[in-house]
Design an enzyme around this catalytic site. Structure first.
Site, PDB file in Angstrom:
ATOM      1  N   ASN A  92      46.864  33.223  18.322  1.00 29.59           N
ATOM      2  CA  ASN A  92      47.558  34.405  18.900  1.00 29.59           C
ATOM      3  C   ASN A  92      47.307  35.701  17.924  1.00 29.59           C
ATOM      4  OD1 ASN A  92      49.692  36.569  19.577  1.00 29.59           O
ATOM      5  ND2 ASN A  92      50.801  35.203  20.681  1.00 29.59           N
ATOM      6  N   ASP A 102      48.341  39.046  19.146  1.00 32.02           N
ATOM      7  CA  ASP A 102      49.296  39.898  19.366  1.00 32.02           C
ATOM      8  C   ASP A 102      49.494  40.980  18.109  1.00 32.02           C
ATOM      9  OD1 ASP A 102      49.447  38.894  21.666  1.00 32.02           O
ATOM     10  OD2 ASP A 102      51.764  38.121  21.322  1.00 32.02           O
ATOM     11  N   HIS A 103      49.654  40.214  16.905  1.00 31.60           N
ATOM     12  CA  HIS A 103      50.120  41.320  15.828  1.00 31.60           C
ATOM     13  C   HIS A 103      49.034  41.944  15.170  1.00 31.60           C
ATOM     14  CE1 HIS A 103      54.068  40.131  16.911  1.00 31.60           C
ATOM     15  NE2 HIS A 103      53.670  38.726  16.840  1.00 31.60           N
ATOM     16  N   ARG A 109      49.932  52.777  14.086  1.00 30.52           N
ATOM     17  CA  ARG A 109      49.288  54.217  13.736  1.00 30.52           C
ATOM     18  C   ARG A 109      48.637  54.785  14.832  1.00 30.52           C
ATOM     19  NH1 ARG A 109      47.612  55.579   8.082  1.00 30.52           N
ATOM     20  NH2 ARG A 109      49.635  55.772   7.251  1.00 30.52           N
ATOM     21  N   HIS A 150      49.593  38.181  24.660  1.00 33.10           N
ATOM     22  CA  HIS A 150      50.786  38.503  25.337  1.00 33.10           C
ATOM     23  C   HIS A 150      51.070  40.109  25.767  1.00 33.10           C
ATOM     24  CE1 HIS A 150      55.554  38.002  25.540  1.00 33.10           C
ATOM     25  NE2 HIS A 150      55.284  38.435  26.556  1.00 33.10           N
ATOM     26  N   ARG A 207      53.126  42.330  27.028  1.00 35.27           N
ATOM     27  CA  ARG A 207      54.226  42.691  27.205  1.00 35.27           C
ATOM     28  C   ARG A 207      54.691  43.758  27.958  1.00 35.27           C
ATOM     29  NH1 ARG A 207      58.060  39.855  23.264  1.00 35.27           N
ATOM     30  NH2 ARG A 207      59.726  40.619  24.399  1.00 35.27           N
ATOM     31  N   ARG A 238      54.420  46.595  23.732  1.00 33.05           N
ATOM     32  CA  ARG A 238      54.623  47.128  22.368  1.00 33.05           C
ATOM     33  C   ARG A 238      53.253  46.565  21.353  1.00 33.05           C
ATOM     34  NH1 ARG A 238      59.551  43.159  21.037  1.00 33.05           N
ATOM     35  NH2 ARG A 238      60.211  44.138  22.920  1.00 33.05           N
ATOM     36  N   HIS A 239      52.598  45.576  21.819  1.00 30.22           N
ATOM     37  CA  HIS A 239      51.222  45.045  20.920  1.00 30.22           C
ATOM     38  C   HIS A 239      50.056  45.270  21.709  1.00 30.22           C
ATOM     39  CE1 HIS A 239      52.592  41.323  22.242  1.00 30.22           C
ATOM     40  NE2 HIS A 239      53.721  41.329  21.317  1.00 30.22           N
ATOM     41  N   GLU A 264      49.640  35.577  27.974  1.00 25.61           N
ATOM     42  CA  GLU A 264      51.142  35.197  28.146  1.00 25.61           C
ATOM     43  C   GLU A 264      51.721  36.337  28.845  1.00 25.61           C
ATOM     44  OE1 GLU A 264      53.322  34.844  24.387  1.00 25.61           O
ATOM     45  OE2 GLU A 264      51.976  32.832  23.763  1.00 25.61           O
ATOM     46  N   THR A 293      61.118  38.960  19.359  1.00 22.96           N
ATOM     47  CA  THR A 293      59.879  38.281  19.828  1.00 22.96           C
ATOM     48  C   THR A 293      60.305  37.440  20.903  1.00 22.96           C
ATOM     49  OG1 THR A 293      58.317  36.541  19.008  1.00 22.96           O
ATOM     50  CG2 THR A 293      60.278  36.556  18.030  1.00 22.96           C
ATOM     51  N   THR A 294      59.676  36.297  21.520  1.00 22.51           N
ATOM     52  CA  THR A 294      59.926  35.523  22.628  1.00 22.51           C
ATOM     53  C   THR A 294      61.276  34.604  22.081  1.00 22.51           C
ATOM     54  OG1 THR A 294      57.793  35.341  23.316  1.00 22.51           O
ATOM     55  CG2 THR A 294      59.383  33.891  24.414  1.00 22.51           C
ATOM     56  N   GLU A 325      54.701  24.421  27.081  1.00 19.57           N
ATOM     57  CA  GLU A 325      54.454  24.906  25.953  1.00 19.57           C
ATOM     58  C   GLU A 325      55.887  24.659  25.340  1.00 19.57           C
ATOM     59  OE1 GLU A 325      52.070  27.930  24.458  1.00 19.57           O
ATOM     60  OE2 GLU A 325      53.334  28.195  22.846  1.00 19.57           O
ATOM     61  N   HIS A 370      55.369  28.757  18.398  1.00 25.95           N
ATOM     62  CA  HIS A 370      56.297  29.938  18.078  1.00 25.95           C
ATOM     63  C   HIS A 370      56.829  29.413  16.752  1.00 25.95           C
ATOM     64  CE1 HIS A 370      58.488  33.312  19.368  1.00 25.95           C
ATOM     65  NE2 HIS A 370      59.184  33.136  18.414  1.00 25.95           N
ATOM     66  N   GLY A 371      56.458  30.462  15.851  1.00 33.26           N
ATOM     67  CA  GLY A 371      57.211  30.346  14.367  1.00 33.26           C
ATOM     68  C   GLY A 371      56.318  29.103  13.522  1.00 33.26           C
ATOM     69  N   GLY A 391      50.479  32.542  15.816  1.00 33.37           N
ATOM     70  CA  GLY A 391      50.143  33.751  15.486  1.00 33.37           C
ATOM     71  C   GLY A 391      50.758  34.573  14.239  1.00 33.37           C
ATOM     72  N   HIS A 392      51.820  34.906  14.332  1.00 30.85           N
ATOM     73  CA  HIS A 392      52.435  35.738  13.244  1.00 30.85           C
ATOM     74  C   HIS A 392      52.205  35.266  11.904  1.00 30.85           C
ATOM     75  CE1 HIS A 392      55.704  37.546  11.116  1.00 30.85           C
ATOM     76  NE2 HIS A 392      55.747  38.550  11.691  1.00 30.85           N
TER      77      HIS A 392
HETATM   78  N1  PXP Z   1      53.540  30.589  22.063  1.00 31.83           N
HETATM   79  C1  PXP Z   1      54.321  31.545  22.718  1.00 31.83           C
HETATM   80  C2  PXP Z   1      54.784  31.105  24.262  1.00 31.83           C
HETATM   81  C3  PXP Z   1      55.085  32.628  21.968  1.00 31.83           C
HETATM   82  O1  PXP Z   1      55.718  33.741  22.961  1.00 31.83           O
HETATM   83  C4  PXP Z   1      54.290  32.984  20.865  1.00 31.83           C
HETATM   84  C5  PXP Z   1      54.646  34.342  20.305  1.00 31.83           C
HETATM   85  O2  PXP Z   1      54.142  35.281  21.291  1.00 31.83           O
HETATM   86  C6  PXP Z   1      53.584  31.988  20.286  1.00 31.83           C
HETATM   87  C7  PXP Z   1      53.270  30.942  20.788  1.00 31.83           C
HETATM   88  C8  PXP Z   1      53.173  32.195  18.794  1.00 31.83           C
HETATM   89  O3  PXP Z   1      54.344  32.347  18.124  1.00 31.83           O
HETATM   90  P1  PXP Z   1      54.072  32.905  16.751  1.00 31.83           P
HETATM   91  O4  PXP Z   1      53.593  34.226  16.613  1.00 31.83           O
HETATM   92  O5  PXP Z   1      55.408  32.714  16.027  1.00 31.83           O
HETATM   93  O6  PXP Z   1      53.103  31.925  15.813  1.00 31.83           O
END
Ligand code: PXP
Length: 245
Positions: free
Chosen positions: A9, A11-12, A20, A45, A47, A51-52, A72, A102-103, A153, A196-197, A218-219
Site C-alpha cells: 500500500n 498511500d503514505h 509539501r 486508497h 479517500r 488526503r493522500h 481501495e 485511518t480505516t 479482507e 491493516h497495521g 503499507g504504513h
Molecule cells: N487493508 C486495508 C483495507 C486498509 O484500509 C489499509 C490501510 O489503508 C491497509 C490494508 C494497509 O494498512 P497499513 O497501512 O496499516 O499497513
C-alpha cells in the site's frame, strides 16, 4: 500451501508528498520499486477527502503498473464511477469516516447488505474482483458471501493494536478469531486476504494461516523505508511471510 501474495500500500508515500505539495516523493516510483522488491500487487486508497492518493495518482498507476492494482474506496457513487472508468484488477470496499486517521473498523456488510449488493454488482460486471474489508466476524462474513463478494479482507488491526499495547491475551484472542474466520470464510468459497497495521513483528502468525492468500501492508513499510529503504523493507517483509508459510 499456496503462495502468499504481498500487496504494498503506497498511500503514505502520497501523504509525505502532500505535506509539501509538488511531486516528491512519487507514489508511482514507489510502486515500481515495490514490484522490483517482490510485491505481487499495489494497493492505493483514494479517500473522499483526497488526503493522500489523488485522482491523477490513480491515472498514473493504471498507466504505469504491470502489477495488479487493488483500488481501495468507500461505497460512494463518486468512487464507483472512478472505479468503473479505470476497471482496476480489484476493488476493496472500506468504510470511511472523514474524521478518522485511518480505516478504523471493518465495513458493516450485515447492516447494509442490500445497498452493498447493488453497489458491487456493476463493479463485478465490469470485471473487477470485489473485496470487502471486514472484522473477523461470522455475521459479516456470511453477509459478504451473500452479496456476491469475491474476496474478504480481514481487519488485522485489533490483533496488531493488542500486540503493540502488550495486551498479549487479547492479542491471542484476536489471532484466534482471525484464524477461525479465515477458515470459515474459505469454507463459504470466499478468497481470504488480511491487512491493516501489520509489521515485521506481527506478520508471521497471519502469514501462517493457510486460507489467507494475500496481505496488504503499507504504513509500516513506508515508515521503515526511512531507516532501511523501501526496497529492503519490502524484501524483509516478503522473507518473513515466506518463512512463516
Ligand atoms: N487493508 C486495508 C483495507 C486498509 O484500509 C489499509 C490501510 O489503508 C491497509 C490494508 C494497509 O494498512 P497499513 O497501512 O496499516 O499497513
Amino acid at each position: 500451501m499456496s503462495k502468499l501474495r504481498l500487496g504494498v500500500n503506497i498511500d503514505h508515500v502520497a501523504t509525505i508528498r502532500n505535506a509539501r505539495g509538488g511531486d516528491d516523493p512519487d507514489p508511482v516510483r514507489a510502486a515500481l520499486l515495490a514490484e522490483k522488491a517482490g510485491a505481487d500487487g499495489i494497493t492505493a486508497h483514494l479517500r473522499e477527502d483526497r488526503r493522500h492518493i489523488l485522482d491523477h495518482d490513480i491515472d498514473a498507476l493504471m498507466a504505469a503498473l504491470t502489477l495488479p492494482l487493488n483500488f481501495e474506496m468507500a461505497a460512494t457513487v463518486e468512487m464507483q464511477q472512478i472505479a468503473l472508468r479505470h476497471k482496476p484488477h480489484a476493488v476493496c470496499i472500506v468504510p470511511e469516516k472523514r474524521e478518522e486517521r485511518t480505516t478504523e473498523g471493518g465495513l458493516n456488510v450485515a447492516q447494509e447488505e442490500n445497498q452493498l449488493a447493488h453497489f458491487i454488482a456493476p463493479l463485478r460486471d465490469a470485471g473487477c474482483r470485489v473485496s470487502i474489508f471486514i472484522a473477523a466476524d461470522t455475521a459479516q462474513i456470511e453477509a459478504a458471501a451473500r452479496i456476491g463478494a469475491d474476496i474478504i479482507e480481514l481487519h488485522a488491526g485489533p490483533y496488531c493494536d493488542a500486540h503493540a499495547e502488550k495486551r498479549f491475551m487479547a492479542r491471542d484472542t484476536e489471532l484466534n478469531s482471525l484464524r477461525e474466520m479465515a477458515t470459515y470464510a474459505h469454507s463459504l468459497g470466499l478468497e481470504v486476504h488480511a491487512g491493516h497495521g501489520l509489521t515485521f513483528d506481527t506478520v508471521g502468525p497471519v502469514a501462517a494461516m493457510p486460507e489467507v492468500v494475500e496481505l496488504n501492508i503499507g504504513h509500516f513499510l513506508i515508515g521503515e523505508a526511512v531507516f532501511m529503504g523501501l526496497e529492503a523493507a519490502i524484501v524483509e517483509m516478503r522473507r518473513l511471510m515466506d518463512e512463516a508459510r
